[in-house]
Design an enzyme around this catalytic site. Structure first.
Site, PDB file in Angstrom:
ATOM      1  N   ARG A 123       6.802  -4.581   0.405  1.00 31.89           N
ATOM      2  CA  ARG A 123       7.173  -5.999   0.295  1.00 31.89           C
ATOM      3  C   ARG A 123       7.609  -6.345  -1.122  1.00 31.89           C
ATOM      4  O   ARG A 123       7.188  -5.735  -2.092  1.00 31.89           O
ATOM      5  CB  ARG A 123       5.982  -6.887   0.680  1.00 31.89           C
ATOM      6  N   LYS A 188      -6.759   0.353   0.798  1.00 34.43           N
ATOM      7  CA  LYS A 188      -5.504   0.293   1.534  1.00 34.43           C
ATOM      8  C   LYS A 188      -5.167   1.630   2.181  1.00 34.43           C
ATOM      9  O   LYS A 188      -5.140   2.668   1.522  1.00 34.43           O
ATOM     10  CB  LYS A 188      -4.366  -0.138   0.599  1.00 34.43           C
ATOM     11  N   ARG A 318      -6.392 -10.986  -1.946  1.00 36.27           N
ATOM     12  CA  ARG A 318      -7.301 -10.049  -2.602  1.00 36.27           C
ATOM     13  C   ARG A 318      -8.744 -10.492  -2.360  1.00 36.27           C
ATOM     14  O   ARG A 318      -9.032 -11.680  -2.274  1.00 36.27           O
ATOM     15  CB  ARG A 318      -7.052 -10.044  -4.129  1.00 36.27           C
TER      16      ARG A 318
END
Length: 321
Positions: A123, A188, A318
């Site tokens: 992104r 992630k 976050r």
């Protein structure tokens, strides 16, 4: 583009995990040792780590499970009784870009899978680290007849579907992060990039890309600058077939019912549900408690007892640790 067929053959030879001497490789290709060294240099540029031992030759530091058209097709046919529509391109600039440049001629559901991306992206134009054979890079094309507005919430649906597949194949607690990531153990694991071409009122050409960490080693920390995890040992060819099968069916359902049909599946696997988080919108930092998503795919953030929906391409989520 330079001819990379012979470096790819070297990778295939080395994928057995054994040592192969420079003399052996030179004889196979009918070239000099200097020519072999050029091939080795190329595959190292792709992120493949090699041992080079005098008297033994070259060996992969980590084993590779190479993508194979026939294996993917067989897995897919066994699951769906249909023939897949895909292309494996070992070395590519970007799987998303490859499809975007061909949307006018592609059949719906066509997919592109790569071993290595020279210009993979995430992104907001961020670089996506894409070493050869370590992870999975897959993009799929779809048409939305209702136009670009009909794609609202699509990245969330893709995340739900991919999480389902990864959970089933690995047995691990894969979770989703709004709006376009998958997490494992609070790190992630995968990212999703949805790109759309088309004007309001026209057909929307949609390309959905996913990068999944499978067995990544020593990534470039200038690119991978957050905690990350690997899915681990898994049959990449089976994974491709399962993803294509589930994604294509999900996209059919999404066309008919939108995000609503998948909404109930988000909450049980929401990595940040009911946790303190911070949203980064440009230079603005907003703290609150994540309370899931709404029917439009917006993140619901609670602050002082008030719940506010947030949506938009420049928002980053976050954990507030």
């Amino acid at each position: 583009m330079r001819d990379i067929s012979n470096p790819l053959k070297v990778v295939a030879l080395l994928s057995d995990g054994q040592f192969h001497s420079g003399e052996e490789l030179a004889a196979i290709f009918g070239i000099t040792r200097a020519g072999v060294n050029k091939y080795i240099k190329v595959i190292r540029e792709w992120g493949i780590e090699l041992l080079s031992v005098q008297g033994k030759g070259y060996q992969l530091t980590h084993p590779l499970d190479l993508l194979n058209n026939d294996k993917i097709a067989n897995y897919y046919h066994r699951k769906t009784k249909q023939s897949p529509n895909f292309e494996v391109i070992p070395v590519i600039n970007s799987t998303n870009q490859y499809l975007l440049e061909r949307v006018q001629s592609l059949p719906v559901g066509f997919a592109c899978i790569a071993e290595y991306q020279q210009a993979g992206r995430g992104r907001r134009g961020r670089q996506w680290y894409s070493p050869f054979g370590s992870n999975l890079y897959l993009s799929i094309y779809w048409r939305l007849e209702q136009g670009p507005a009909a794609a609202s919430g699509l990245s969330l649906v893709i995340g739900i579907v991919i999480a389902k597949v990864l959970r089933e194949l690995s047995g691990q607690d894969i979770r989703v992060k709004w709006p376009n990531d998958l997490y494992l153990n609070d790190k992630k694991l995968a990212g999703i990039l949805v790109e759309i071409t088309g004007k309001t009122g026209d057909v929307a050409h949609v390309v959905m890309g996913v990068g999944i960490n499978l067995s990544m080693h020593n990534p470039n920390q200038d690119i991978v600058n957050q905690a990350w995890s690997n899915l681990g040992n898994i049959d990449r060819n089976q994974l491709v077939a399962e993803l294509l099968s589930y994604l294509r069916q999900a996209l059919i359902n999404f066309e008919k019912e939108g995000l609503t049909a998948f909404l109930s599946q988000w909450s049980p696997i929401d990595n940040f549900a009911n946790r303190s988080v911070k949203l980064i919108i440009g230079d603005t930092l907003i703290k609150g408690i994540a309370r899931g998503i709404n029917e439009q795919g917006a993140l619901l953030l609670e602050q002082d007892g008030q719940i506010t929906p947030y949506i938009g391409g420049e928002i980053s989520l976050r954990a507030d640790s």
